[in-house]
Design a protein around this motif. Structure first.
Motif, PDB file in Angstrom:
ATOM      1  N   ASP A  12       0.828  -1.200   0.000  1.00 25.32           N
ATOM      2  CA  ASP A  12       0.000   0.000   0.000  1.00 25.32           C
ATOM      3  C   ASP A  12       0.867   1.257   0.000  1.00 25.32           C
ATOM      4  O   ASP A  12       0.577   2.222  -0.702  1.00 25.32           O
ATOM      5  CB  ASP A  12      -0.923   0.002   1.215  1.00 25.32           C
ATOM      6  N   TYR A  13       1.950   1.221   0.752  1.00 24.27           N
ATOM      7  CA  TYR A  13       2.860   2.367   0.807  1.00 24.27           C
ATOM      8  C   TYR A  13       3.606   2.549  -0.511  1.00 24.27           C
ATOM      9  O   TYR A  13       3.767   3.660  -1.007  1.00 24.27           O
ATOM     10  CB  TYR A  13       3.859   2.191   1.951  1.00 24.27           C
ATOM     11  N   ILE A  14       4.057   1.418  -1.122  1.00 26.65           N
ATOM     12  CA  ILE A  14       4.829   1.489  -2.363  1.00 26.65           C
ATOM     13  C   ILE A  14       3.959   1.986  -3.517  1.00 26.65           C
ATOM     14  O   ILE A  14       4.400   2.786  -4.340  1.00 26.65           O
ATOM     15  CB  ILE A  14       5.427   0.111  -2.696  1.00 26.65           C
ATOM     16  N   LEU A  15       2.725   1.513  -3.596  1.00 26.35           N
ATOM     17  CA  LEU A  15       1.850   1.826  -4.732  1.00 26.35           C
ATOM     18  C   LEU A  15       0.835   2.911  -4.391  1.00 26.35           C
ATOM     19  O   LEU A  15      -0.319   2.846  -4.803  1.00 26.35           O
ATOM     20  CB  LEU A  15       1.141   0.555  -5.188  1.00 26.35           C
ATOM     21  N   ASP A  16       1.284   3.943  -3.694  1.00 22.51           N
ATOM     22  CA  ASP A  16       0.338   4.950  -3.230  1.00 22.51           C
ATOM     23  C   ASP A  16      -0.049   5.981  -4.286  1.00 22.51           C
ATOM     24  O   ASP A  16      -1.040   6.677  -4.129  1.00 22.51           O
ATOM     25  CB  ASP A  16       0.871   5.658  -1.975  1.00 22.51           C
ATOM     26  N   THR A  17       0.662   6.087  -5.388  1.00 21.64           N
ATOM     27  CA  THR A  17       0.293   7.052  -6.417  1.00 21.64           C
ATOM     28  C   THR A  17      -0.054   6.330  -7.715  1.00 21.64           C
ATOM     29  O   THR A  17       0.337   5.188  -7.941  1.00 21.64           O
ATOM     30  CB  THR A  17       1.443   8.047  -6.692  1.00 21.64           C
ATOM     31  N   LYS A  18      -0.781   7.035  -8.569  1.00 21.22           N
ATOM     32  CA  LYS A  18      -1.200   6.466  -9.841  1.00 21.22           C
ATOM     33  C   LYS A  18       0.011   6.176 -10.730  1.00 21.22           C
ATOM     34  O   LYS A  18       0.058   5.173 -11.433  1.00 21.22           O
ATOM     35  CB  LYS A  18      -2.134   7.451 -10.534  1.00 21.22           C
ATOM     36  N   ARG A  19       1.012   7.047 -10.671  1.00 21.62           N
ATOM     37  CA  ARG A  19       2.218   6.875 -11.488  1.00 21.62           C
ATOM     38  C   ARG A  19       2.977   5.606 -11.092  1.00 21.62           C
ATOM     39  O   ARG A  19       3.427   4.852 -11.951  1.00 21.62           O
ATOM     40  CB  ARG A  19       3.122   8.096 -11.323  1.00 21.62           C
ATOM     41  N   LYS A  20       3.115   5.359  -9.791  1.00 25.87           N
ATOM     42  CA  LYS A  20       3.824   4.157  -9.328  1.00 25.87           C
ATOM     43  C   LYS A  20       3.070   2.899  -9.724  1.00 25.87           C
ATOM     44  O   LYS A  20       3.675   1.899 -10.104  1.00 25.87           O
ATOM     45  CB  LYS A  20       4.004   4.201  -7.811  1.00 25.87           C
ATOM     46  N   ARG A  21       1.747   2.928  -9.645  1.00 27.99           N
ATOM     47  CA  ARG A  21       0.950   1.769 -10.060  1.00 27.99           C
ATOM     48  C   ARG A  21       1.106   1.515 -11.553  1.00 27.99           C
ATOM     49  O   ARG A  21       1.193   0.377 -12.003  1.00 27.99           O
ATOM     50  CB  ARG A  21      -0.518   1.975  -9.705  1.00 27.99           C
ATOM     51  N   HIS A  22       1.163   2.585 -12.343  1.00 24.93           N
ATOM     52  CA  HIS A  22       1.311   2.471 -13.786  1.00 24.93           C
ATOM     53  C   HIS A  22       2.669   1.859 -14.140  1.00 24.93           C
ATOM     54  O   HIS A  22       2.759   0.962 -14.987  1.00 24.93           O
ATOM     55  CB  HIS A  22       1.167   3.849 -14.429  1.00 24.93           C
ATOM     56  N   ILE A  23       3.720   2.331 -13.497  1.00 22.28           N
ATOM     57  CA  ILE A  23       5.065   1.798 -13.741  1.00 22.28           C
ATOM     58  C   ILE A  23       5.139   0.330 -13.332  1.00 22.28           C
ATOM     59  O   ILE A  23       5.685  -0.504 -14.065  1.00 22.28           O
ATOM     60  CB  ILE A  23       6.118   2.642 -12.995  1.00 22.28           C
ATOM     61  N   THR A  24       4.603   0.002 -12.169  1.00 20.20           N
ATOM     62  CA  THR A  24       4.629  -1.385 -11.689  1.00 20.20           C
ATOM     63  C   THR A  24       3.844  -2.297 -12.626  1.00 20.20           C
ATOM     64  O   THR A  24       4.295  -3.404 -12.936  1.00 20.20           O
ATOM     65  CB  THR A  24       4.052  -1.461 -10.267  1.00 20.20           C
ATOM     66  N   GLY A  25       2.702  -1.845 -13.094  1.00 23.14           N
ATOM     67  CA  GLY A  25       1.909  -2.639 -14.039  1.00 23.14           C
ATOM     68  C   GLY A  25       2.668  -2.871 -15.337  1.00 23.14           C
ATOM     69  O   GLY A  25       2.650  -3.972 -15.888  1.00 23.14           O
ATOM     70  N   GLY A  26       3.347  -1.851 -15.828  1.00 23.12           N
ATOM     71  CA  GLY A  26       4.140  -2.001 -17.045  1.00 23.12           C
ATOM     72  C   GLY A  26       5.264  -2.997 -16.871  1.00 23.12           C
ATOM     73  O   GLY A  26       5.538  -3.813 -17.764  1.00 23.12           O
ATOM     74  N   ILE A  27       5.931  -2.955 -15.726  1.00 24.74           N
ATOM     75  CA  ILE A  27       7.006  -3.907 -15.454  1.00 24.74           C
ATOM     76  C   ILE A  27       6.463  -5.329 -15.391  1.00 24.74           C
ATOM     77  O   ILE A  27       7.049  -6.256 -15.961  1.00 24.74           O
ATOM     78  CB  ILE A  27       7.730  -3.534 -14.146  1.00 24.74           C
ATOM     79  N   LEU A  28       5.325  -5.510 -14.713  1.00 26.73           N
ATOM     80  CA  LEU A  28       4.743  -6.855 -14.607  1.00 26.73           C
ATOM     81  C   LEU A  28       4.292  -7.394 -15.963  1.00 26.73           C
ATOM     82  O   LEU A  28       4.488  -8.581 -16.263  1.00 26.73           O
ATOM     83  CB  LEU A  28       3.572  -6.842 -13.623  1.00 26.73           C
ATOM     84  N   ILE A  29       3.716  -6.539 -16.799  1.00 24.45           N
ATOM     85  CA  ILE A  29       3.303  -6.973 -18.137  1.00 24.45           C
ATOM     86  C   ILE A  29       4.516  -7.344 -18.973  1.00 24.45           C
ATOM     87  O   ILE A  29       4.519  -8.358 -19.679  1.00 24.45           O
ATOM     88  CB  ILE A  29       2.458  -5.879 -18.829  1.00 24.45           C
ATOM     89  N   SER A  30       5.580  -6.533 -18.893  1.00 25.28           N
ATOM     90  CA  SER A  30       6.795  -6.835 -19.652  1.00 25.28           C
ATOM     91  C   SER A  30       7.405  -8.157 -19.218  1.00 25.28           C
ATOM     92  O   SER A  30       7.837  -8.958 -20.055  1.00 25.28           O
ATOM     93  CB  SER A  30       7.825  -5.718 -19.461  1.00 25.28           C
ATOM     94  N   MET A  31       7.444  -8.394 -17.916  1.00 25.47           N
ATOM     95  CA  MET A  31       8.014  -9.645 -17.417  1.00 25.47           C
ATOM     96  C   MET A  31       7.174 -10.842 -17.853  1.00 25.47           C
ATOM     97  O   MET A  31       7.720 -11.880 -18.240  1.00 25.47           O
ATOM     98  CB  MET A  31       8.122  -9.607 -15.895  1.00 25.47           C
ATOM     99  N   SER A  32       5.854 -10.699 -17.814  1.00 29.75           N
ATOM    100  CA  SER A  32       5.003 -11.829 -18.211  1.00 29.75           C
ATOM    101  C   SER A  32       5.149 -12.125 -19.703  1.00 29.75           C
ATOM    102  O   SER A  32       5.172 -13.292 -20.099  1.00 29.75           O
ATOM    103  CB  SER A  32       3.545 -11.557 -17.860  1.00 29.75           C
TER     104      SER A  32
END
Length: 53
Positions: A12-32
């Motif tokens: 919750d602390y790490i993904l507290d902003t929309k930008r961080k969630r967007h970056i994390t989602g992009g990384i997860l999609i790239s890895m998958s």
């Protein structure tokens, strides 16, 4: 149970902003996609059979 609560709190602390969630989602999609491509490559490699006759 305490470890699970601390994990959720940390996420919750790490993904507290929309930008961080967007970056994390992009990384997860790239890895998958990378691991999916690797799995597809491994499945389609033909076994090289050598005839020693």
């Amino acid at each position: 149970m305490e470890g699970f609560e601390s994990l959720i709190s940390m996420l919750d602390y790490i993904l507290d902003t929309k930008r961080k969630r967007h970056i994390t989602g992009g990384i997860l999609i790239s890895m998958s996609m990378m691991f999916g491509g690797l799995a597809l490559t491994v499945m389609t490699i033909k076994n090289e059979e050598t005839d020693d006759e």
